[in-house]
Scaffold this active site. Structure first.
Site, short mmCIF file in Angstrom:
data_model
loop_
_atom_site.label_atom_id
_atom_site.label_comp_id
_atom_site.label_asym_id
_atom_site.label_seq_id
_atom_site.Cartn_x
_atom_site.Cartn_y
_atom_site.Cartn_z
N ASN A 59 0.83 -1.22 0.00
CA ASN A 59 0.00 0.00 0.00
C ASN A 59 0.87 1.27 0.00
OD1 ASN A 59 0.99 0.11 2.58
ND2 ASN A 59 -0.98 0.48 3.58
N PHE A 61 2.78 2.54 2.19
CA PHE A 61 2.81 3.32 3.43
C PHE A 61 4.26 3.73 3.73
CE2 PHE A 61 2.79 3.18 8.28
CZ PHE A 61 2.41 4.50 8.39
N GLY A 63 6.82 1.90 1.80
CA GLY A 63 7.57 1.40 0.64
C GLY A 63 7.44 2.34 -0.55
N TYR A 89 -7.75 -11.69 -2.93
CA TYR A 89 -7.94 -12.99 -3.59
C TYR A 89 -7.00 -13.10 -4.79
CZ TYR A 89 -11.73 -13.82 -0.42
OH TYR A 89 -12.43 -14.03 0.73
N SER A 100 4.23 -4.53 6.90
CA SER A 100 4.06 -3.92 8.22
C SER A 100 5.07 -2.79 8.31
CB SER A 100 4.39 -4.94 9.33
OG SER A 100 4.64 -4.27 10.56
N THR A 117 -2.75 -3.94 10.70
CA THR A 117 -1.94 -4.57 9.65
C THR A 117 -1.40 -5.92 10.14
OG1 THR A 117 -1.34 -2.45 8.70
CG2 THR A 117 0.12 -4.29 8.18
N TYR A 170 3.40 -2.52 17.77
CA TYR A 170 4.26 -3.33 16.90
C TYR A 170 4.59 -4.66 17.58
CZ TYR A 170 8.28 -4.39 13.86
OH TYR A 170 9.18 -4.98 12.99
N TYR A 184 -3.41 -21.22 12.90
CA TYR A 184 -3.79 -21.69 11.56
C TYR A 184 -3.08 -22.99 11.22
CZ TYR A 184 -6.93 -18.13 9.75
OH TYR A 184 -8.03 -17.34 9.52
P1 NAD Z 1 9.60 -1.32 5.21
O1 NAD Z 1 8.79 -0.31 5.93
O2 NAD Z 1 10.64 -0.85 4.26
O3 NAD Z 1 8.66 -2.34 4.42
C1 NAD Z 1 7.36 -2.67 4.81
C2 NAD Z 1 6.47 -2.63 3.59
O4 NAD Z 1 5.14 -3.00 3.96
C3 NAD Z 1 6.38 -1.24 2.95
O5 NAD Z 1 6.59 -1.34 1.57
C4 NAD Z 1 4.97 -0.77 3.30
O6 NAD Z 1 4.46 0.13 2.35
C5 NAD Z 1 4.22 -2.10 3.33
N1 NAD Z 1 2.99 -2.06 4.14
C6 NAD Z 1 2.84 -1.59 5.40
N2 NAD Z 1 1.56 -1.71 5.80
C7 NAD Z 1 0.89 -2.30 4.77
C8 NAD Z 1 -0.47 -2.67 4.56
N3 NAD Z 1 -1.41 -2.48 5.50
N4 NAD Z 1 -0.83 -3.22 3.36
C9 NAD Z 1 0.09 -3.40 2.39
N5 NAD Z 1 1.41 -3.06 2.53
C10 NAD Z 1 1.79 -2.51 3.71
O7 NAD Z 1 10.23 -2.26 6.34
P2 NAD Z 1 11.28 -3.45 6.23
O8 NAD Z 1 12.45 -3.07 7.04
O9 NAD Z 1 11.47 -3.85 4.83
O10 NAD Z 1 10.49 -4.60 7.02
C11 NAD Z 1 9.87 -5.67 6.36
C12 NAD Z 1 9.31 -6.65 7.38
O11 NAD Z 1 10.36 -7.17 8.19
C13 NAD Z 1 8.30 -6.03 8.34
O12 NAD Z 1 7.27 -6.95 8.60
C14 NAD Z 1 9.10 -5.79 9.60
O13 NAD Z 1 8.28 -5.82 10.74
C15 NAD Z 1 10.08 -6.96 9.56
N6 NAD Z 1 11.31 -6.63 10.30
C16 NAD Z 1 12.25 -5.80 9.78
C17 NAD Z 1 13.38 -5.49 10.52
C18 NAD Z 1 14.45 -4.58 9.99
O14 NAD Z 1 15.39 -4.27 10.72
N7 NAD Z 1 14.40 -4.13 8.77
C19 NAD Z 1 13.56 -6.05 11.79
C20 NAD Z 1 12.57 -6.89 12.28
C21 NAD Z 1 11.46 -7.18 11.53
N1 UDP Z 2 -9.19 -14.25 2.91
C1 UDP Z 2 -8.53 -13.52 1.96
N2 UDP Z 2 -8.15 -14.16 0.79
C2 UDP Z 2 -8.42 -15.46 0.55
C3 UDP Z 2 -9.09 -16.21 1.55
C4 UDP Z 2 -9.47 -15.56 2.73
O1 UDP Z 2 -8.23 -12.36 2.12
O2 UDP Z 2 -8.04 -15.94 -0.52
C5 UDP Z 2 -9.60 -13.58 4.15
C6 UDP Z 2 -11.06 -13.74 4.42
O3 UDP Z 2 -11.73 -12.56 3.96
C7 UDP Z 2 -11.15 -13.86 5.92
C8 UDP Z 2 -9.74 -14.18 6.38
O4 UDP Z 2 -8.93 -14.23 5.21
O5 UDP Z 2 -11.52 -12.62 6.49
C9 UDP Z 2 -9.65 -15.49 7.11
O6 UDP Z 2 -10.07 -16.51 6.25
P1 UDP Z 2 -10.56 -17.90 6.83
O7 UDP Z 2 -10.88 -18.76 5.66
O8 UDP Z 2 -9.58 -18.41 7.79
O9 UDP Z 2 -11.82 -17.54 7.71
P2 UDP Z 2 -13.28 -17.11 7.40
O10 UDP Z 2 -13.40 -16.77 5.94
O11 UDP Z 2 -14.07 -18.30 7.80
O12 UDP Z 2 -13.47 -15.93 8.28
#
Ligand code: NAD
Ligand code: UDP
Ligand code: UDP
Length: 344
Positions: A59, A61, A63, A89, A100, A117, A170, A184
């Site tokens: 998204n 945020f 990146g 999907y 994240s 997230t 976080y 899961y």
């Molecule tokens: P980053 O911020 O550069 O990358 C995270 C990406 O996730 C970004 O591109 C951002 O736009 C995207 N994103 C955030 N929220 C989103 C959402 N709701 N939907 C779709 N995309 C979303 O950070 P990074 O350093 O590349 O980290 C990547 C992963 O590794 C993260 O999960 C982070 O928690 C984990 N991590 C990183 C470090 C580190 O030191 N870099 C350490 C521990 C864990």
């Molecule tokens: N989900 C998704 N993509 C898929 C399948 C599921 O985003 O291809 C989402 C779905 O909308 C749901 C969540 O993943 O909210 C959990 O899915 P699960 O099948 O475990 O549970 P349920 O659909 O029964 O809530």
């Protein structure tokens, strides 16, 4: 001028990096959430080069499209602008779930979004994995150990996290993400891998990311004061991004399903780290100054990587000096890009 702008924006050469050809039996369709971020984009580069089909979901945020722009138009590459808090999907054989925010100032800026997230977003990706029968790797973090009472941190340590502190969105978000993964796995038979990633650095970190490596290098390059938060005696252990990516690939490929620490065990205090960077930037005249401490800042952090060594045959290879050199070179270029635009 047009060419210079294109070079500065990293748009030339437009030829794709070498991509191996894989037959349809070996070629996988791999979803990378957060694939336009720092770690994700490096992972995408390796997966694309190996010849797989890669779908990036991001998204933007924290990146940037620029991180994966060199793959635009390649037939194995697809980019979806999507927030994973909403269902998604698509079809995939493997999922690397990295989406994240990762830098403290970013994740604290919108704590509710950070929790959504890591919880709702992770449920959606696990739901997707369940539906299509994909293997899923969750990017967890050393922050699950909080401000640790055990040092160095083995995977068996349960952690010491303040559930209502500024980092909780976080830390607890990632702890729930791990719990979701194993729920899961148990209930729905989803094949999960959990990487507990320790501090990682390298090119494509955002210049205003706010984490210590980008802050210190940008400050050193501009002869600005290097800002050490607190007394500087807190420690971190820094892993170069290519080592981390190797670890993520090895974990996905392995049959080991419990959490695995991925990080570099070489530990430094933040004060030492400030001096290391200052000394590695030629002609740096920055002062190193202490400022107010950060609330709930973990005081010690160093991974115990026995599990990764034993089960993944993985350990970091890039020294801090080499990794920092590559990172400093990258930030130098970023700085010249900004200067170029500011002067237009
Ligand atoms: P980053 O911020 O550069 O990358 C995270 C990406 O996730 C970004 O591109 C951002 O736009 C995207 N994103 C955030 N929220 C989103 C959402 N709701 N939907 C779709 N995309 C979303 O950070 P990074 O350093 O590349 O980290 C990547 C992963 O590794 C993260 O999960 C982070 O928690 C984990 N991590 C990183 C470090 C580190 O030191 N870099 C350490 C521990 C864990
Ligand atoms: N989900 C998704 N993509 C898929 C399948 C599921 O985003 O291809 C989402 C779905 O909308 C749901 C969540 O993943 O909210 C959990 O899915 P699960 O099948 O475990 O549970 P349920 O659909 O029964 O809530
Ligand atoms: N830090 C610092 N100056 C900065 C940025 C961070 O002294 O400009 C410190 C921070 O207080 C922490 C360490 O560096 O002790 C690592 O911070 P970062 O935000 O990079 O990641 P964390 O490991 O805390 O998630």
């Amino acid at each position: 001028l047009e060419k210079k702008i294109a070079i500065l924006e990293g748009r030339v050469p437009q030829k794709y990096p070498d991509v191996k050809f894989l037959g349809y039996k070996e070629r996988k369709r791999i979803l990378v959430t957060g694939g336009a971020g720092f770690v994700g984009s490096h992972l995408v580069d390796v997966l694309m080069t190996q010849g797989h089909e890669v779908i990036v979901v991001d998204n933007f945020f924290t990146g940037r499209k620029r991180n994966v722009e060199h793959w635009f138009g390649h037939r194995n590459f697809e980019m979806i602008h999507h927030d994973i808090v909403n269902p998604l999907y698509v079809e995939a054989d493997e999922i690397y779930h990295l989406a994240s925010p990762a830098s403290p100032p970013h994740y604290m800026q919108n704590p509710v979004k950070t929790i959504k997230t890591n919880t709702l977003g992770t449920i959606n990706m696990l739901g997707l994995a369940r539906r299509v029968g994909a293997k899923i790797l969750i990017a967890s973090t050393s922050e699950v150990y909080g401000d640790p009472m055990v040092h160095p941190q083995p995977e068996s340590y349960w952690g010491h996290v303040n559930p209502i502190g500024p980092r909780a969105c976080y830390d607890e978000g990632k702890r729930v993400a791990e719990t979701l993964a194993y729920s899961y796995a148990k209930q729905e038979k989803v094949s999960v891998r959990v990487a507990r990633i320790f501090n990682t650095y390298g090119p494509r970190m955002h210049v205003s990311d706010g984490r210590v490596v980008s802050n210190f290098i940008m400050q050193a390059l501009q002869n600005l004061t290097i800002t050490v938060y607190g007394n500087g005696q807190q420690t971190r252990s820094f892993c170069y991004v290519s080592d981390l990516v190797d670890g993520l690939l090895a974990l996905m490929a392995s049959s080991y399903t419990l959490p695995v620490n991925l990080g570099n065990p070489v530990e430094n205090t933040i004060q030492e780290f400030a001096m290391i960077i200052k000394n590695q930037v030629p002609g740096c005249r920055s002062m190193v100054a202490k400022s107010a401490p950060v609330e709930d800042d973990p005081q010690r952090r160093r991974p115990d990587i026995t599990v990764a060594k034993q089960h993944l045959h993985w350990e970091p290879k890039v020294s801090l000096q080499d990794g920092l050199q590559r990172t400093i070179d990258y930030f130098k270029e970023e700085l010249s890009r900004t200067t170029f635009y500011n002067n237009q």
